[in-house]
Design an enzyme around this catalytic site. Structure first.
Site, PDB file in Angstrom:
ATOM      1  N   HIS A   1       0.832  -1.197   0.000  1.00 48.26           N
ATOM      2  CA  HIS A   1       0.000   0.000   0.000  1.00 48.26           C
ATOM      3  C   HIS A   1       0.867   1.248   0.000  1.00 48.26           C
ATOM      4  O   HIS A   1       2.083   1.191   0.204  1.00 48.26           O
ATOM      5  CB  HIS A   1      -0.937  -0.013   1.203  1.00 48.26           C
ATOM      6  CG  HIS A   1      -2.064  -0.985   1.069  1.00 48.26           C
ATOM      7  ND1 HIS A   1      -3.145  -1.019   1.920  1.00 48.26           N
ATOM      8  CD2 HIS A   1      -2.294  -1.968   0.147  1.00 48.26           C
ATOM      9  CE1 HIS A   1      -3.977  -1.979   1.552  1.00 48.26           C
ATOM     10  NE2 HIS A   1      -3.480  -2.567   0.480  1.00 48.26           N
TER      11      HIS A   1
ATOM     12  N   GLU B   1       1.218   3.769   2.048  1.00 49.96           N
ATOM     13  CA  GLU B   1       1.930   4.097   3.284  1.00 49.96           C
ATOM     14  C   GLU B   1       3.206   3.262   3.420  1.00 49.96           C
ATOM     15  O   GLU B   1       4.245   3.762   3.842  1.00 49.96           O
ATOM     16  CB  GLU B   1       1.027   3.852   4.497  1.00 49.96           C
ATOM     17  CG  GLU B   1      -0.235   4.709   4.506  1.00 49.96           C
ATOM     18  CD  GLU B   1      -1.431   4.025   3.870  1.00 49.96           C
ATOM     19  OE1 GLU B   1      -2.556   4.231   4.369  1.00 49.96           O
ATOM     20  OE2 GLU B   1      -1.248   3.294   2.882  1.00 49.96           O
TER      21      GLU B   1
ATOM     22  N   ALA C   1     -19.983   8.608 -29.035  1.00 52.54           N
ATOM     23  CA  ALA C   1     -19.256   9.219 -30.141  1.00 52.54           C
ATOM     24  C   ALA C   1     -20.270   9.554 -31.220  1.00 52.54           C
ATOM     25  O   ALA C   1     -21.065   8.693 -31.623  1.00 52.54           O
ATOM     26  CB  ALA C   1     -18.188   8.274 -30.687  1.00 52.54           C
TER      27      ALA C   1
END
Length: 373
Positions: free
Chosen positions: A59, A61, A163
């Site tokens: 992760h 962190e 589109a």
């Protein structure tokens, strides 16, 4: 060492913006996990950065702590989502921050996942770490719109891609549609596919165009799960959508042929049966909640006018991305949406334009349904 002066709000904001920019690098690779970025700052200096790169990997962190080493002790961690507090595919990030001795954690959002939902911040506070949340929360919500939609409502975030020519047609009167938009716009669509965990279409589009619906990027892309709504399982086992790379989920109706089901499964498709809604099409709410149950965070719908109209009228569309070519198809061209006629202006569906820019020779418009109240 004397205590360093507390960070100002401007400094906190600057570091959190950097964490959000890092989080976006995981786009297309982290599902079903959220995209998360982390910046570690000590004495006004960035000592570590990281982001969640791939599902199953470290992760954000953990990446930042690895880069910071001992410099993480006493640092402030800026994290775009509350650190996890449970054992999932990886150990809890809250525990890693405690072990590293960080002094403060600033989270943009509290994680709504019931396995976390404030527990990560409480774990940090119990260890004597100061915590704050809510900084740049709106931006953090936008980064993880799909994950948050799935966790909060049980269904993925849905983007409808369109589109058309300048006069609003998707094909000529004979059904010819290749190519309305420029090569640059089509390349942009491949990036959109990479950014979404699943791609939703109908059997009519598959039978008419035989598309592959994969994410073909020069640098390599994550192919979305291709979900085909096909009540009668008319899709040939040899169709590109079935045989191409990545998974395919065929959604049939209760009366679908068992023989056709076996043939599709033999070709590698997963086939499920769901209740039918209006017009013999599998009920859209049931389809989307089934995808949510499968931990699909985001869906890109590339489909014909019937399914596009049903998605929009049903309130399932969270965002539209429309590519408009500078050309005129004229009378008899196929429109973008089908459905019951609207009798008054009060019945129309209003949109809020979020972005308008050029892509090649075309115009790319990003909008969201404007719901009153």
């Amino acid at each position: 060492m004397p205590d360093s002066p507390p960070a100002t709000h401007a400094e906190d904001t600057r570091h959190m913006r950097r964490a959000l920019a890092l989080a976006r690098r995981g786009l297309g690779w982290t599902d079903p996990n959220p995209m998360v970025g982390c910046v570690l700052v000590r004495d006004g200096r960035v000592v570590g950065e990281g982001f969640h790169e791939r599902v199953g990997g470290p992760h954000a962190e953990v990446r930042a702590l690895e880069r910071a080493g001992e410099a993480a002790r006493g640092a402030t961690a800026y994290v775009t989502l509350e650190p996890c507090s449970h054992h999932g595919r990886t150990p809890p990030c809250a525990d890693r921050l405690v072990e590293a001795g960080v002094g403060r954690v600033v989270a943009a959002l509290v994680d709504p996942d019931e396995r976390v939902r404030g527990r990560g911040l409480r774990r940090l506070e119990e260890a004597g770490i100061a915590t704050e949340s809510g900084l740049l929360a709106e931006e953090a919500e936008a980064v993880n719109a799909g994950f948050l939609s799935r966790v909060r409502s049980g269904r993925p975030w849905l983007t409808l891609k369109l589109a058309s020519s300048l006069d609003g047609h998707t094909a000529t009167s004979t059904g010819e549609s290749q190519w309305i938009t420029s090569e640059a716009a089509r390349a942009d669509v491949h990036r959109l596919r990479h950014a979404h965990a699943a791609l939703l279409t109908g059997s009519g589009t598959v039978l008419a165009d035989n598309p592959s619906l994969t994410a073909r990027l020069p640098e390599g892309g994550a192919h979305p799960l291709r979900v085909v709504l096909d009540s009668r399982l008319r899709t040939p086992p040899g169709a590109r959508v079935v045989t191409g790379p990545g998974g395919v989920l065929m959604v049939g109706g209760p009366g679908a042929s068992a023989e056709r089901r076996r043939a599709l499964e033999a070709a590698g498709a997963e086939v499920i049966t769901l209740e039918e809604g209006d017009g013999g099409c599998p009920a859209l709410g049931a389809v989307l909640h089934e995808l949510g149950r499968r931990e699909i965070n985001s869906v890109l719908a590339e489909c014909g006018a019937t399914l596009a109209g049903a998605l929009l009228r049903g309130g399932w569309v969270d965002r539209l991305v429309a590519y408009q070519a500078p050309s005129i198809i004229g009378a008899g061209g196929l429109g973008m949406f089908e459905g019951p006629p609207i009798g008054s202006m009060a019945e129309r569906i209003n949109l809020r334009i979020l972005e308008r820019r050029g892509v090649g020779t075309d115009t790319r418009i990003v909008a969201e349904p404007h719901r009153e109240g």
